[in-house]
Design a protein around this motif. Structure first.
Motif, PDB file in Angstrom:
ATOM      1  N   THR A 161       0.922  -1.298   0.095  1.00 33.56           N
ATOM      2  CA  THR A 161       0.044  -0.096   0.026  1.00 33.56           C
ATOM      3  C   THR A 161       0.855   1.209  -0.038  1.00 33.56           C
ATOM      4  N   THR A 191      -4.599   5.301   3.340  1.00 31.36           N
ATOM      5  CA  THR A 191      -3.742   4.052   3.433  1.00 31.36           C
ATOM      6  C   THR A 191      -2.864   4.179   4.621  1.00 31.36           C
ATOM      7  N   THR A 203      -2.927   1.516   7.574  1.00 28.61           N
ATOM      8  CA  THR A 203      -1.521   0.766   8.055  1.00 28.61           C
ATOM      9  C   THR A 203      -1.185   0.152   9.276  1.00 28.61           C
ATOM     10  N   ARG A 258      -0.969  -3.963  10.318  1.00 27.59           N
ATOM     11  CA  ARG A 258       0.509  -4.343  10.700  1.00 27.59           C
ATOM     12  C   ARG A 258       0.343  -5.259  11.939  1.00 27.59           C
ATOM     13  N   VAL A 291       3.072  -5.906   5.898  1.00 26.55           N
ATOM     14  CA  VAL A 291       2.819  -4.748   5.374  1.00 26.55           C
ATOM     15  C   VAL A 291       4.035  -4.089   4.640  1.00 26.55           C
ATOM     16  N   THR A 347       5.419  -0.772   2.034  1.00 20.32           N
ATOM     17  CA  THR A 347       4.598   0.422   1.520  1.00 20.32           C
ATOM     18  C   THR A 347       5.557   0.894   0.294  1.00 20.32           C
TER      19      THR A 347
END
Length: 475
Positions: free
Chosen positions: A228, A235, A239, A243, A248, A250
């Motif tokens: 993301t 977003t 996040t 997590r 995750v 990014t």
């Protein structure tokens, strides 16, 4: 790569996978893709649509019986029926299916059945998901993964919006507009951004829209992968909670992004940038499509592909040779010195981003845009935002609202947006009838201009009509 889960497939999905299956509205870009996938699996498929289309003709070439018009008799010996939200309850084929007690599946439920048993990647977000999904598919193919895919646009590399690949990977565009992405169970999710500029006719409020993405992440298994944006406010808000349960990763220009994008350049021929992954430099990345928003889409695709095991050199090659997707700044032709492009943009954010990219391509020429609003509700709510975004152009033609998905609202027309465009009145024109738009544009366009038709409705027909009026000399 995340561990694959088999996923439960219910009796309705099983009936559709076995066939025969009938699609109501088979010519739609999403529905026609699912029909393609079923045909590739050996299922007998039929369908109907309100009008003839390129999608309908392509399906016939694959052996699908496609009827124009809707009639109960079109169901034939179908064992299941597939619909989208565009199909109303009074449709005679839908009514007949219910009388016969046939399973009636939303297209997203069928997609979930088709993805079962694969390594599933679902690409979601307010804007950019079609381009991101197509870029990721192109990169995965260059990486030798031979994925299956289902995308809301025609990928130039394959000349289709869906394909049944031989590999373990299935890449799908996931639709949040009606919450139907909550029917999917991906192993990997990509969320490009979250900005409630539309679909509030379904979700009601921006907060409800955001919560829908939270619920989407609940569909991933523990330890599943989320890719993301580190730049988008929506977003970034999502996040921290993600997590707690997911892995995750990014992307973005923010210094804390795992895939950190720098040195972006945009030219008429495309875009380029540099990136580091976890601090390590990657080879320079170039994509043959212009726009900072396309850079972010490609960064999402690049990071996802690397997480799926595609070598970085192959990923860079896949992006460098990416050929685009239908209705995403798609070149339609040139006539009388005027270049004509078409784009699906229907949100203020995407309209502004695409017009800024088009400005680079226009060069010294003027940028002329013809925009068709897609919904009465979003026109009423976001008229000022649409107007401000369209102000990026030199000449603006606003069509009336497309009537494909909503009933009219009193006093709501495209004129609300035209009145909000911050340009002199003689450079903004409201055209109530779509059929008249090409003639208006032909009167405005001058050699050197770039004309861009924008919107999710039948404004896409205006470009070819304009070229015909000007004298199409495309090669």
């Amino acid at each position: 790569m995340p561990t694959t889960r088999t996923g439960a497939v219910g009796s309705s999905e099983e009936a559709a996978l076995l066939g025969p299956v009938h699609f109501i509205g088979v010519g739609g870009v999403g529905m026609s893709g699912l029909a393609r996938l079923l045909v590739a699996r050996g299922t007998t498929v039929s369908g109907s649509d309100a009008r003839e289309s390129a999608n309908a003709r392509a399906l016939r070439a694959l052996g699908v019986t496609v009827h124009i018009g809707h009639d109960a008799g079109h169901l034939g010996d179908a064992r299941a029926v597939v619909v989208s939200n565009a199909i109303e309850d009074h449709n005679p084929e839908l009514a007949a299916a219910r009388r016969r007690a046939l399973p009636v599946l939303h297209r997203a439920r069928l997609l979930a059945g088709l993805m079962a048993g694969k390594d599933r990647v679902a690409v979601a977000g307010t804007v950019g998901k079609t381009s991101t999904t197509s870029m990721l598919t192109a990169v995965a193919c260059r990486g030798g993964l031979d994925p299956s895919f289902a995308i809301g646009g025609h990928v130039a590399e394959f000349g289709a919006n869906a394909r049944h690949g031989t590999g373990r990977l299935f890449i799908a565009e996931a639709d949040e507009s009606d919450s139907s992405f909550l029917l999917l169970s991906p192993d990997t999710a990509v969320i490009t951004n979250i900005g409630a500029e539309d679909h509030l006719e379904v979700h009601g409020t921006a907060e409800n829209y955001f919560r829908c993405f939270e619920r989407f992440l609940d569909r991933l298994p523990d330890g599943g992968l989320l890719v993301t944006s580190a730049d988008d406010a929506g977003t970034v808000r999502l996040t921290p909670c993600a997590r707690r349960r997911l892995r995750v990763r990014t992307f973005g220009t923010s210094s804390g992004a795992d895939l950190h994008v720098t040195d972006i350049t945009v030219t008429p021929g495309g875009s380029a940038y540099r990136a580091t992954l976890d601090g390590a430099p990657l080879p320079p990345i170039a994509i043959p499509v212009p726009g900072r928003h396309m850079v972010m889409n490609s960064a999402a695709a690049l990071l996802t592909a690397l997480e799926l095991g595609v070598p970085v050199e192959r990923a860079a090659e896949g992006l460098a040779t990416y050929r685009g997707v239908g209705r995403r700044f798609e070149f339609k032709g040139r006539a009388a010195g005027v270049r004509v492009y078409d784009d699906y943009a229907s949100y203020p954010l995407k309209v502004r981003a695409q017009l800024r990219a088009a400005r680079v391509v226009a060069g010294a020429g003027r940028l002329v845009v013809a925009f068709q609003p897609s919904l009465f509700s979003s026109t009423r709510r976001f008229a000022a935002e649409f107007g401000a975004a369209l102000g990026e152009a030199d000449e603006v033609v606003v069509l009336d609202v497309s009537r494909a998905r909503e009933r009219p609202l009193p006093g709501v027309t495209g004129a609300l947006i035209a009145d909000a465009v911050p340009l002199p009145p003689d450079r903004v024109t409201f055209v109530p009838r779509r059929s008249e738009a090409a003639a208006v544009l032909a009167g405005l366009a001058r050699p050197g201009d770039l004309v861009l038709t924008m919107g999710s409705g039948d404004v896409t027909l205006v470009g070819p009509e304009l070229l015909g009026l000007l004298g199409d000399d495309r090669v």
